[in-house]
Design a protein around this motif. Structure first.
Motif, PDB file in Angstrom:
ATOM      1  N   ASP A   1       4.254   0.178   3.713  1.00 13.86           N
ATOM      2  CA  ASP A   1       5.132  -1.219   2.897  1.00 13.86           C
ATOM      3  C   ASP A   1       5.101  -0.011   1.858  1.00 13.86           C
ATOM      4  O   ASP A   1       6.569  -0.063   1.261  1.00 13.86           O
ATOM      5  CB  ASP A   1       4.401  -1.302   2.403  1.00 13.86           C
ATOM      6  CG  ASP A   1       4.312  -2.854   3.011  1.00 13.86           C
ATOM      7  OD1 ASP A   1       4.639  -2.997   4.320  1.00 13.86           O
ATOM      8  OD2 ASP A   1       2.926  -3.949   2.801  1.00 13.86           O
ATOM      9  N   LYS A   2       4.704   1.183   1.281  1.00 17.94           N
ATOM     10  CA  LYS A   2       4.461   2.186   0.582  1.00 17.94           C
ATOM     11  C   LYS A   2       6.052   2.557   1.027  1.00 17.94           C
ATOM     12  O   LYS A   2       7.722   2.874  -0.259  1.00 17.94           O
ATOM     13  CB  LYS A   2       3.351   3.207   0.247  1.00 17.94           C
ATOM     14  CG  LYS A   2       3.541   4.329  -0.976  1.00 17.94           C
ATOM     15  CD  LYS A   2       4.135   3.551  -2.006  1.00 17.94           C
ATOM     16  CE  LYS A   2       2.903   2.658  -2.886  1.00 17.94           C
ATOM     17  NZ  LYS A   2       3.393   1.961  -4.245  1.00 17.94           N
TER      18      LYS A   2
ATOM     19  N   GLN B   1       9.344   0.732   0.015  1.00 10.14           N
ATOM     20  CA  GLN B   1       9.497   0.535  -1.495  1.00 10.14           C
ATOM     21  C   GLN B   1      10.013   2.230  -1.924  1.00 10.14           C
ATOM     22  O   GLN B   1      10.893   2.191  -2.799  1.00 10.14           O
ATOM     23  CB  GLN B   1       8.241   0.093  -2.655  1.00 10.14           C
ATOM     24  CG  GLN B   1       7.630  -0.959  -2.194  1.00 10.14           C
ATOM     25  CD  GLN B   1       6.243  -0.986  -2.663  1.00 10.14           C
ATOM     26  OE1 GLN B   1       6.104   0.484  -3.303  1.00 10.14           O
ATOM     27  NE2 GLN B   1       5.471  -2.203  -2.223  1.00 10.14           N
TER      28      GLN B   1
ATOM     29  N   HIS C   1      13.604   2.281  -1.094  1.00 10.21           N
ATOM     30  CA  HIS C   1      14.349   1.416  -1.561  1.00 10.21           C
ATOM     31  C   HIS C   1      14.951   1.707  -3.046  1.00 10.21           C
ATOM     32  O   HIS C   1      16.345   1.651  -3.237  1.00 10.21           O
ATOM     33  CB  HIS C   1      13.638   0.135  -1.616  1.00 10.21           C
ATOM     34  CG  HIS C   1      14.313  -1.445  -2.624  1.00 10.21           C
ATOM     35  ND1 HIS C   1      15.789  -2.297  -1.907  1.00 10.21           N
ATOM     36  CD2 HIS C   1      13.731  -1.739  -3.735  1.00 10.21           C
ATOM     37  CE1 HIS C   1      15.811  -2.513  -2.942  1.00 10.21           C
ATOM     38  NE2 HIS C   1      15.683  -2.435  -4.260  1.00 10.21           N
ATOM     39  N   LYS C   2      13.868   2.737  -3.867  1.00  6.58           N
ATOM     40  CA  LYS C   2      14.116   2.563  -4.888  1.00  6.58           C
ATOM     41  C   LYS C   2      14.808   4.531  -4.602  1.00  6.58           C
ATOM     42  O   LYS C   2      15.488   4.625  -6.474  1.00  6.58           O
ATOM     43  CB  LYS C   2      12.603   2.703  -5.383  1.00  6.58           C
ATOM     44  CG  LYS C   2      12.030   1.762  -6.380  1.00  6.58           C
ATOM     45  CD  LYS C   2      10.201   1.495  -6.597  1.00  6.58           C
ATOM     46  CE  LYS C   2       9.469   0.795  -7.044  1.00  6.58           C
ATOM     47  NZ  LYS C   2       8.585   1.266  -7.526  1.00  6.58           N
TER      48      LYS C   2
END
Length: 70
Positions: free
Chosen positions: A25-26, A29, A32-33
């Motif tokens: 998940d990290k 993220q 995505h960023k």
């Protein structure tokens, strides 16, 4: 620079070695960023090169500062 990852190896999501920098998940993220390590998107598969992971880790290395007390 000490290598945390094998330079000439490719890592895919689910490889336990990736847990050293973050869980699935990290990493999602960060992708995505646009702040995580460089990666390849091959269809739906995400591939990280060991050399890119090592470069990213080295760029995030923190040198401790001596807190001189008198």
């Amino acid at each position: 620079m000490a290598n945390l990852f094998e330079q000439n190896r490719n890592y895919v999501l689910g490889d336990p070695e990736l847990e050293i920098i973050g869980d699935r998940d990290k990493l999602a993220q960060w992708r995505h960023k646009g702040i995580g390590p460089a990666f390849y998107r091959l269809g739906r598969k995400i591939v990280y090169r060991g050399a890119d992971l090592n470069a990213w880790a080295e760029a995030h290395r923190v040198e401790p500062v001596s807190m001189g007390r008198n």
